[in-house]
Design an enzyme around this catalytic site. Sequence first.
Site, short mmCIF file in Angstrom:
data_model
loop_
_atom_site.label_atom_id
_atom_site.label_comp_id
_atom_site.label_asym_id
_atom_site.label_seq_id
_atom_site.Cartn_x
_atom_site.Cartn_y
_atom_site.Cartn_z
N TRP A 162 2.24 5.71 -4.57
CA TRP A 162 3.16 6.22 -3.55
C TRP A 162 4.15 5.09 -3.22
O TRP A 162 3.73 3.95 -2.98
CB TRP A 162 2.36 6.65 -2.32
CG TRP A 162 3.22 7.14 -1.19
CD1 TRP A 162 4.30 7.96 -1.27
CD2 TRP A 162 3.07 6.82 0.20
NE1 TRP A 162 4.82 8.20 -0.03
CE2 TRP A 162 4.09 7.51 0.90
CE3 TRP A 162 2.16 6.05 0.93
CZ2 TRP A 162 4.23 7.43 2.28
CZ3 TRP A 162 2.29 5.97 2.31
CH2 TRP A 162 3.32 6.66 2.97
N ASP A 243 -6.83 5.46 0.28
CA ASP A 243 -5.79 6.23 0.92
C ASP A 243 -6.19 7.70 0.76
O ASP A 243 -6.18 8.24 -0.35
CB ASP A 243 -4.43 5.95 0.26
CG ASP A 243 -3.31 6.69 0.96
OD1 ASP A 243 -3.60 7.57 1.79
OD2 ASP A 243 -2.14 6.40 0.67
N LYS A 279 -1.15 16.76 5.84
CA LYS A 279 -1.11 17.85 4.86
C LYS A 279 -2.22 18.86 5.10
O LYS A 279 -1.96 20.06 5.12
CB LYS A 279 -1.22 17.31 3.43
CG LYS A 279 0.02 16.60 2.95
CD LYS A 279 -0.04 15.18 3.35
CE LYS A 279 1.20 14.38 3.04
NZ LYS A 279 1.03 13.01 3.51
N1 PLA Z 1 -0.43 8.29 1.34
C1 PLA Z 1 0.08 8.98 0.33
C2 PLA Z 1 -0.52 8.85 -1.03
C3 PLA Z 1 1.16 9.86 0.55
O1 PLA Z 1 1.65 10.56 -0.47
C4 PLA Z 1 1.71 9.97 1.85
C5 PLA Z 1 2.88 10.87 2.11
C6 PLA Z 1 1.10 9.21 2.87
C7 PLA Z 1 0.04 8.38 2.58
C8 PLA Z 1 1.57 9.23 4.28
O2 PLA Z 1 1.57 10.43 4.91
P1 PLA Z 1 1.48 10.56 6.49
O3 PLA Z 1 1.89 9.24 7.09
O4 PLA Z 1 2.44 11.64 6.84
O5 PLA Z 1 0.07 10.90 6.79
N2 PLA Z 1 3.78 11.08 1.05
C9 PLA Z 1 4.86 12.10 1.10
C10 PLA Z 1 5.82 11.83 2.22
C11 PLA Z 1 4.26 13.45 1.29
C12 PLA Z 1 6.85 10.74 2.03
O6 PLA Z 1 6.74 9.86 1.18
O7 PLA Z 1 7.84 10.79 2.79
C13 PLA Z 1 5.61 12.08 -0.26
O8 PLA Z 1 6.54 12.87 -0.42
O9 PLA Z 1 5.24 11.29 -1.15
#
Ligand code: PLA
Length: 433
Positions: A162, A243, A279
């Site tokens: 991520w 995570d 989610k």
């Molecule tokens: N960890 C992972 C692996 C994620 O993909 C995301 C969110 C988070 C943590 C954090 O989410 P939260 O703080 O809302 O609980 N990733 C998203 C959002 C869904 C983003 O990056 O803006 C994504 O599109 O990858």
Amino acid sequence: MSSILSKVLPAAEDPVLSVHTFQSKDLHPSYLLCCFFGPILPFYERVIFACRDDPCPVKLNLSVGAYRTEEGKPLVLEVVRRAEQQLANDRSCDKGYLPIDGLADFNKLGAKLILGDDSHALEENRVVTIQCLSGTGSLRVGAEFLAKHHQQSVIYVPNPTWGNHPSIFTLAGLSVQYFRYYDPQTRGLDFEGMLEDLGAAPSGAIVVLQACAHNPTGIDPTLEQWEQIRQIVRSKGLLPFFDNAYQGFASGSLDSDAQSVRMFVADGGECLIAQSFAKNMGLYGERIGALTIVCTSEDVARKVHGQLLLVVRPMYLTPPIHGASIVTTILKNSDMYKDWTIELKGMADRIISMRQQLYEAIQARGTPGDWSHIIKQIGMFSFTGLNEKQVRWMAKEYHIYMTYDGRISMAGLSSKTVPQLADAIHAAITRIP
Ligand code: PLA
């Protein structure tokens, strides 16, 4: 009047948020470079921000992972609405400050959700859980704690991972390294490479593992592979930091998606877990999550808890109450809990069916190549294998937007938009090398 802030540099387009953050001409060789652009695969998190400004009425935004219904609308779960009604009618609920570590019942129930009802670690009182600001806040608090109190500042993340991980950990003061994870040749897990890199990590190094539904690849280790990962992590004295952003979203089952974490907790060793309800309860904007640290004894847990409070207090004093109250109401009430699991499975199943439909639509068009990875991958995202040139072309010609690495959010697709995407993929593959 002269400006005190005139020295602030203009920012470049942020790849995810579509706002300005950094100009390439302003870059200087600081560690922030690595945070914002990533030392290895900078394009992995890039989103085509042009989507925002595209006036096309049928544009399709598959870049951010947010669940949408078949009608393309955001979803508030029915059980969440019921919990909110109940809270609104309860005159005993107030809006006072929560304690620094959040709502006590939320922490207890959240820990049980990820560790399982029969967790020995919970029974032995060696688990610390504190409510944090969703998954991101939990990762950040955990990272700040480790930067201060762990003897090893090296943290390994999967390559790719991520896009926010490197920024979170670097800004907390940790030093980010990558372990091999994805093999573009097989479009699968580079398991040998992963084990080799973890085996070569220095003792005490922190290892970030995505509990399920790996973002961005959609590829998770099998249970047998998780067991081998566990063995190497433990034998090398590495510290796992899970995570857990997608529990329930990968398979539709909260327990199945927790198996990787539970395997590590069952061996009695330590680990950290960042948990998100964004989610699986659709509470994206409530910013509700938790950091759990599994310790080896009650005494260690007590000390860890005390230090976590010192990390949180100067950061945001105490966490917000509303999201925690919603989650607690649902987790506490067996009827609501059951209804939640049904709605959650509904979301996971819709995503799985989008995979199938997209795969079939691509097959029907005779698009060259093997597209079976679309149905083999798991979770919210699909790592299509489209290259950056193809992604840019699809945005220009078909008004379909995804991250530059070819990641699409399956949760943003519907039966109506599958043909549009399949046409675009077919055209991109056959026309753009
Ligand atoms: N960890 C992972 C692996 C994620 O993909 C995301 C969110 C988070 C943590 C954090 O989410 P939260 O703080 O809302 O609980 N990733 C998203 C959002 C869904 C983003 O990056 O803006 C994504 O599109 O990858």
